[in-house]
Design an enzyme around this catalytic site. Structure first.
Site, PDB file in Angstrom:
ATOM      1  N   HIS A 139      44.153 -35.104  52.230  1.00  0.00           N
ATOM      2  CA  HIS A 139      42.863 -34.618  51.780  1.00  0.00           C
ATOM      3  C   HIS A 139      41.804 -35.386  52.549  1.00  0.00           C
ATOM      4  CE1 HIS A 139      39.960 -32.883  48.917  1.00  0.00           C
ATOM      5  NE2 HIS A 139      39.300 -33.986  49.191  1.00  0.00           N
ATOM      6  N   CYS A 140      41.010 -34.677  53.347  1.00  0.00           N
ATOM      7  CA  CYS A 140      40.003 -35.328  54.176  1.00  0.00           C
ATOM      8  C   CYS A 140      38.735 -35.539  53.343  1.00  0.00           C
ATOM      9  CB  CYS A 140      39.697 -34.483  55.409  1.00  0.00           C
ATOM     10  SG  CYS A 140      38.458 -35.232  56.481  1.00  0.00           S
ATOM     11  N   VAL A 141      38.342 -36.790  53.175  1.00  0.00           N
ATOM     12  CA  VAL A 141      37.151 -37.070  52.371  1.00  0.00           C
ATOM     13  C   VAL A 141      35.877 -36.710  53.130  1.00  0.00           C
ATOM     14  CG1 VAL A 141      38.251 -38.857  50.991  1.00  0.00           C
ATOM     15  CG2 VAL A 141      37.150 -39.474  53.148  1.00  0.00           C
TER      16      VAL A 141
END
Ligand SMILES: [Zn+2]
Ligand SMILES: [Zn+2]
Length: 118
Positions: free
Chosen positions: A91-93
């Site tokens: 999950h790319c912040v």
């Protein structure tokens, strides 16, 4: 006449002659990077696909304990997106979305051009 030569004619200053094409390339790279970034953000991450007959025979199919979606071996549940994503990588912040099978190529393009721009 090349684009760089045109800049040299228009801008007689030597520093500007070198700087203008570099700035143009940087702006172009930033635009391409933004295209990859928006593609990665707006692409559906690829929710769980239907299992193949071979996966059913092997018994690799399980239901997600959170969202009850049928999970294949490459599908993982993202707690932040609260959904199962096929080919889950992370999950790319920064993009606030999952990077999975559907948007992985766009994410790699984004990383490549972000590296070129820095
Ligand atoms: Zn799930
Ligand atoms: Zn996520």
């Amino acid at each position: 006449m090349s684009c760089a030569a045109l800049y040299c004619v228009c801008v007689p200053n030597l520093e500007s002659c070198v700087a203008v094409p570099i700035v143009c390339l940087h702006v172009l790279a930033v635009l391409i990077m933004q295209c990859f970034g928006w593609t990665a953000i707006l692409t559906q991450m690829g929710t769980a696909r239907l299992p193949t007959a071979a996966e059913i025979e092997r018994g690799d199919i399980v239901a997600c304990s959170v969202c009850r979606t049928i999970k294949t071996p490459t599908t993982h549940h993202c707690g932040r997106c609260n959904m199962c994503v096929e080919g889950f990588d992370h999950h790319c912040v920064f993009l606030n979305t999952c990077v999975g099978k559907a948007n992985y190529a766009a994410f790699l393009g984004l990383c490549t051009f972000a590296g070129l721009c820095s």
